[in-house]
Design a protein around this motif. Structure first.
Motif, PDB file in Angstrom:
ATOM      1  N   GLY A  57       0.730  -1.046   0.062  1.00 30.13           N
ATOM      2  CA  GLY A  57      -0.142  -0.155  -0.198  1.00 30.13           C
ATOM      3  C   GLY A  57       0.851   1.316   0.041  1.00 30.13           C
ATOM      4  O   GLY A  57       0.082   2.273  -0.279  1.00 30.13           O
ATOM      5  N   LEU A  58       2.021   1.192   0.132  1.00 30.78           N
ATOM      6  CA  LEU A  58       2.859   2.446   0.194  1.00 30.78           C
ATOM      7  C   LEU A  58       3.041   3.242  -1.016  1.00 30.78           C
ATOM      8  O   LEU A  58       2.768   4.442  -0.921  1.00 30.78           O
ATOM      9  CB  LEU A  58       4.435   2.054   0.766  1.00 30.78           C
ATOM     10  N   SER A  59       3.096   2.725  -2.135  1.00 30.83           N
ATOM     11  CA  SER A  59       3.263   3.454  -3.463  1.00 30.83           C
ATOM     12  C   SER A  59       1.831   4.146  -3.826  1.00 30.83           C
ATOM     13  O   SER A  59       1.680   5.286  -4.152  1.00 30.83           O
ATOM     14  CB  SER A  59       3.524   2.326  -4.741  1.00 30.83           C
ATOM     15  N   THR A  60       0.793   3.269  -3.339  1.00 32.63           N
ATOM     16  CA  THR A  60      -0.594   3.576  -3.660  1.00 32.63           C
ATOM     17  C   THR A  60      -0.899   5.230  -2.726  1.00 32.63           C
ATOM     18  O   THR A  60      -1.376   5.925  -3.219  1.00 32.63           O
ATOM     19  CB  THR A  60      -1.613   2.607  -3.489  1.00 32.63           C
ATOM     20  N   TYR A  61      -0.637   5.059  -1.459  1.00 32.91           N
ATOM     21  CA  TYR A  61      -0.721   5.739  -0.568  1.00 32.91           C
ATOM     22  C   TYR A  61       0.348   7.180  -0.976  1.00 32.91           C
ATOM     23  O   TYR A  61      -0.353   8.388  -0.903  1.00 32.91           O
ATOM     24  CB  TYR A  61      -0.262   5.602   0.966  1.00 32.91           C
ATOM     25  N   ILE A  62       1.346   7.129  -1.470  1.00 35.82           N
ATOM     26  CA  ILE A  62       2.020   8.289  -2.069  1.00 35.82           C
ATOM     27  C   ILE A  62       1.193   8.802  -3.202  1.00 35.82           C
ATOM     28  O   ILE A  62       1.022   9.909  -3.285  1.00 35.82           O
ATOM     29  CB  ILE A  62       3.554   7.805  -2.329  1.00 35.82           C
ATOM     30  N   ALA A  63       0.855   8.071  -4.230  1.00 37.25           N
ATOM     31  CA  ALA A  63       0.181   8.496  -5.340  1.00 37.25           C
ATOM     32  C   ALA A  63      -1.085   9.208  -4.867  1.00 37.25           C
ATOM     33  O   ALA A  63      -1.480  10.348  -5.562  1.00 37.25           O
ATOM     34  CB  ALA A  63      -0.045   7.463  -6.165  1.00 37.25           C
ATOM     35  N   GLN A  64      -1.747   8.677  -3.989  1.00 33.47           N
ATOM     36  CA  GLN A  64      -2.986   9.359  -3.561  1.00 33.47           C
ATOM     37  C   GLN A  64      -3.200  10.586  -2.489  1.00 33.47           C
ATOM     38  O   GLN A  64      -3.846  11.133  -2.808  1.00 33.47           O
ATOM     39  CB  GLN A  64      -4.031   8.149  -3.198  1.00 33.47           C
ATOM     40  N   HIS A  65      -2.055  10.521  -1.972  1.00 34.83           N
ATOM     41  CA  HIS A  65      -2.304  11.409  -0.635  1.00 34.83           C
ATOM     42  C   HIS A  65      -0.832  12.267  -0.485  1.00 34.83           C
ATOM     43  O   HIS A  65      -1.126  13.576  -0.141  1.00 34.83           O
ATOM     44  CB  HIS A  65      -2.095  10.725   0.686  1.00 34.83           C
ATOM     45  N   VAL A  66       0.218  11.944  -0.974  1.00 33.09           N
ATOM     46  CA  VAL A  66       1.271  12.623  -0.867  1.00 33.09           C
ATOM     47  C   VAL A  66       1.640  13.517  -2.201  1.00 33.09           C
ATOM     48  O   VAL A  66       2.369  14.671  -2.168  1.00 33.09           O
ATOM     49  CB  VAL A  66       2.401  11.665  -0.270  1.00 33.09           C
ATOM     50  N   LYS A  67       1.699  12.477  -3.081  1.00 36.35           N
ATOM     51  CA  LYS A  67       2.156  13.207  -4.526  1.00 36.35           C
ATOM     52  C   LYS A  67       3.629  13.904  -4.649  1.00 36.35           C
ATOM     53  O   LYS A  67       4.497  12.979  -4.276  1.00 36.35           O
ATOM     54  CB  LYS A  67       1.102  13.908  -5.056  1.00 36.35           C
ATOM     55  N   ASP A  68       3.846  15.022  -4.834  1.00 35.83           N
ATOM     56  CA  ASP A  68       5.236  15.560  -4.867  1.00 35.83           C
ATOM     57  C   ASP A  68       5.490  16.223  -3.801  1.00 35.83           C
ATOM     58  O   ASP A  68       6.650  17.123  -3.874  1.00 35.83           O
ATOM     59  CB  ASP A  68       5.154  16.500  -6.226  1.00 35.83           C
ATOM     60  N   GLU A  69       4.838  16.051  -2.801  1.00 39.30           N
ATOM     61  CA  GLU A  69       5.076  16.677  -1.516  1.00 39.30           C
ATOM     62  C   GLU A  69       6.273  16.198  -0.799  1.00 39.30           C
ATOM     63  O   GLU A  69       6.187  15.594   0.388  1.00 39.30           O
ATOM     64  CB  GLU A  69       3.970  17.022  -0.590  1.00 39.30           C
ATOM     65  N   TYR A  70       7.322  15.735  -1.308  1.00 38.75           N
ATOM     66  CA  TYR A  70       8.564  15.298  -0.647  1.00 38.75           C
ATOM     67  C   TYR A  70       9.266  16.272  -0.320  1.00 38.75           C
ATOM     68  O   TYR A  70       9.254  17.703  -0.778  1.00 38.75           O
ATOM     69  CB  TYR A  70       9.306  14.310  -1.590  1.00 38.75           C
ATOM     70  N   ASP A  71      10.307  16.073   0.662  1.00 41.45           N
ATOM     71  CA  ASP A  71      11.212  17.157   1.197  1.00 41.45           C
ATOM     72  C   ASP A  71      12.361  17.251   0.323  1.00 41.45           C
ATOM     73  O   ASP A  71      12.959  18.466   0.012  1.00 41.45           O
ATOM     74  CB  ASP A  71      11.816  16.553   2.815  1.00 41.45           C
ATOM     75  N   ALA A  72      13.148  16.132  -0.364  1.00 47.59           N
ATOM     76  CA  ALA A  72      14.091  16.220  -0.938  1.00 47.59           C
ATOM     77  C   ALA A  72      14.177  15.009  -2.123  1.00 47.59           C
ATOM     78  O   ALA A  72      13.984  14.056  -1.655  1.00 47.59           O
ATOM     79  CB  ALA A  72      15.284  16.404  -0.325  1.00 47.59           C
ATOM     80  N   LYS A  73      14.845  15.133  -3.080  1.00 41.60           N
ATOM     81  CA  LYS A  73      15.170  14.218  -3.992  1.00 41.60           C
ATOM     82  C   LYS A  73      16.578  14.141  -3.867  1.00 41.60           C
ATOM     83  O   LYS A  73      17.686  14.891  -4.107  1.00 41.60           O
ATOM     84  CB  LYS A  73      14.831  14.512  -5.510  1.00 41.60           C
ATOM     85  N   LEU A  74      17.137  12.867  -3.432  1.00 44.57           N
ATOM     86  CA  LEU A  74      18.414  12.271  -3.281  1.00 44.57           C
ATOM     87  C   LEU A  74      19.325  11.769  -4.447  1.00 44.57           C
ATOM     88  O   LEU A  74      18.607  11.244  -5.067  1.00 44.57           O
ATOM     89  CB  LEU A  74      18.415  11.572  -1.961  1.00 44.57           C
TER      90      LEU A  74
END
Length: 74
Positions: A57-74
């Protein structure tokens, strides 16, 4: 990094690493993203940690709720 179990067999998540206030996620394309209490926030990060440990469920959660709201791309 901890290998993501990918119980569904279709996740884009390869592995992850957790800290007190963050989760780092390595996606199958080779890109690593940092999600922290700053972005996208504590509630999302804690839910992502739970889903990572469950292996589903992690990838789905990111796609549905977080989208591009990350802190940094490493």
């Amino acid at each position: 990094m901890i290998k993501y179990q990918n119980l569904s067999g279709i996740s884009g998540v390869e592995s992850y690493d957790v800290g007190d206030d963050y989760i780092k996620i390595l996606f199958q394309g080779g890109e690593t993203y940092l999600y922290s209490y700053d972005h996208p926030g504590k509630e999302h990060v804690e839910r992502m940690k739970e889903l990572a440990a469950q292996g589903q469920g992690l990838s789905t959660y990111i796609a549905q709720h977080v989208k591009d709201e990350y802190d940094a791309k490493l």
